[in-house]
Motif scaffolding. Sequence first.
Motif, PDB file in Angstrom:
ATOM      1  N   VAL A   1     -22.828 -50.166  47.461  1.00  0.00           N
ATOM      2  CA  VAL A   1     -23.322 -49.545  46.235  1.00  0.00           C
ATOM      3  C   VAL A   1     -22.150 -49.022  45.431  1.00  0.00           C
ATOM      4  CG1 VAL A   1     -25.550 -48.915  47.239  1.00  0.00           C
ATOM      5  CG2 VAL A   1     -23.630 -47.328  47.415  1.00  0.00           C
TER       6      VAL A   1
ATOM      7  N   ALA B   1     -23.609 -48.686  51.852  1.00  0.00           N
ATOM      8  CA  ALA B   1     -24.777 -47.836  51.626  1.00  0.00           C
ATOM      9  C   ALA B   1     -25.099 -47.011  52.868  1.00  0.00           C
ATOM     10  CB  ALA B   1     -25.971 -48.696  51.224  1.00  0.00           C
TER      11      ALA B   1
ATOM     12  N   GLU C   1     -25.370 -45.866  41.881  1.00  0.00           N
ATOM     13  CA  GLU C   1     -26.374 -46.051  42.923  1.00  0.00           C
ATOM     14  C   GLU C   1     -26.090 -45.172  44.134  1.00  0.00           C
ATOM     15  OE1 GLU C   1     -28.627 -49.792  45.190  1.00  0.00           O
ATOM     16  OE2 GLU C   1     -26.819 -50.121  43.969  1.00  0.00           O
TER      17      GLU C   1
ATOM     18  N   ARG D   1     -25.059 -53.933  52.806  1.00  0.00           N
ATOM     19  CA  ARG D   1     -25.278 -53.539  51.416  1.00  0.00           C
ATOM     20  C   ARG D   1     -24.202 -52.559  50.974  1.00  0.00           C
ATOM     21  NH1 ARG D   1     -30.072 -49.505  49.536  1.00  0.00           N
ATOM     22  NH2 ARG D   1     -29.580 -49.419  47.292  1.00  0.00           N
TER      23      ARG D   1
END
Length: 385
Positions: A84, A128, A88, A82
Motif C-alpha cells: 500500500v 499491508a 491507503e 499486498r
Amino acid sequence: MAVRERPDAGRDASRDAPETLPLSRAARELDLNPRELELAAQFEVVRTVAPPGGGRRRVPVAEVERLRSAKDHPDGLRERVRVVGTTEGAELMGITSERFTRLARVGLLTPATFYVNRYRAVVWLYPAGEVRKFAEEQPGLLKGVLPRNYRSMLDAGDDWRPRGWRGRRIGQLTRQTEDLWERAAVPAAVLPEQELATFVEDPYERAYLRRLRPSLVSARADTTTVWDVVARLVTADDPDEMLWIRLSLLFALDEARAERQAPMPGDTPLPEAVAPAPERVPSIPEPFAPDPEPAGSAGELRQSVEAEDTRPGEAVPDAPEGGPSPRSGLRGWLRRRRSGTADARPAGRSDDGRPSARQDSGRQDSGCRESRSRRSGVRSGSSRL
C-alpha cells in the motif's frame, strides 16, 4: 575395485533435478501479476531457486502446486504480498497521511518497494500486513505528540525510507545466495564506487564483485532523470549505514577468500551463477526484464580491471602467456619484462612478423631492445630475418 560410472549418469542427475518454471509462467499459474510474484519472492512467500546455468531465478513446479492447493488461493496469496502507498496505509491505520509519512521518515515503517511516477517523485510502497501489525502493536504512536527523539530526527530532516528499503533488500538478497563471493557482492552493490575502491584494494576482487553484484531493482529506466533518482536510492549515503555495510562486506570477504581467491587473467572462467548488474527503474514498474547473459571469461575480467586502473593515455600491456601468476599486477609485469621473460618475439617485430613502429624511435630505444633481446636469449641480428 574401481567403479565405472554409467555413461548416462549425468543425464540421470539432470533428470532428477526439480522441474522449475520461469517467473512469468509461474505468475500465470498462480493467478498473480508479475509485480505480485516479484514481491512474493522477496517476502519469501514463494520459494525460488537459482538455475544451474545462471540467470533469473525460477519457481519449482512443486512450489506452484503447493500454493495452488491452498483453500484460500489465490486471494490469500495476494493478500500476503499486498503493498500500500501512503494514503491507503494511513486509512488502514486510521491516521492522516501526514502522520503516516512522519512515522515512515523516522524508520518505524519500512518500504518494500518503490517506483518513480510521471512527476519524477518517488512513491514508496509498504507491506499491508506490516502496516496493520504496527497499528495493533503501537497504538500510542498513532496519535498525540511523537517522542522527542523522533521529533529531533524530523527537525533535522532525516528520512530513513531509502536506508530502510536498502537494508530490507540486502537481507533478502543475502538469504537467496549460497556462493560466498555472491554473498559478499550484495553489500558491495550499495557502496559508492570510491568507497568500494578504498575498502577493497585488490582490483581483481573489485572487478569480480562488480560482476556478481545483484540488482536491487528489476526493471529499466526510461529517462536519464529517472535513473538519476534511482541511482541515489540504491546507493548508501549515510555514514552510519556505510559503516554497517563495510563491516558486513569485511566479514563476507573473509569467508569468501578462505574458500577461493578471486579469478585473474589466465584462470578458469568465472562461476556460472552470476546475478545481473543493477538495472534501471521505469516510471511505471516493469519487474521482469529478459534473462541476463552469463558472465564472460576471466579475460573479460582483466579488461574491466585495466579500464578501471589505467590512467588516461596510459597503455596497459597484456599479461604474459605461460608466465608467472599476474596477481602482482603491473609491477610484476615490468619485472618480467626486465628479466626477458615477458616478450620472446624478435626485437623490432610485431606479432605478425612485420617491423614494429618502435623500430624508428631512435638510437636509445634500439639499444634497449637489443639489450632485452640478448637477455631473453634472442640474437639481436634476428630482427633482420
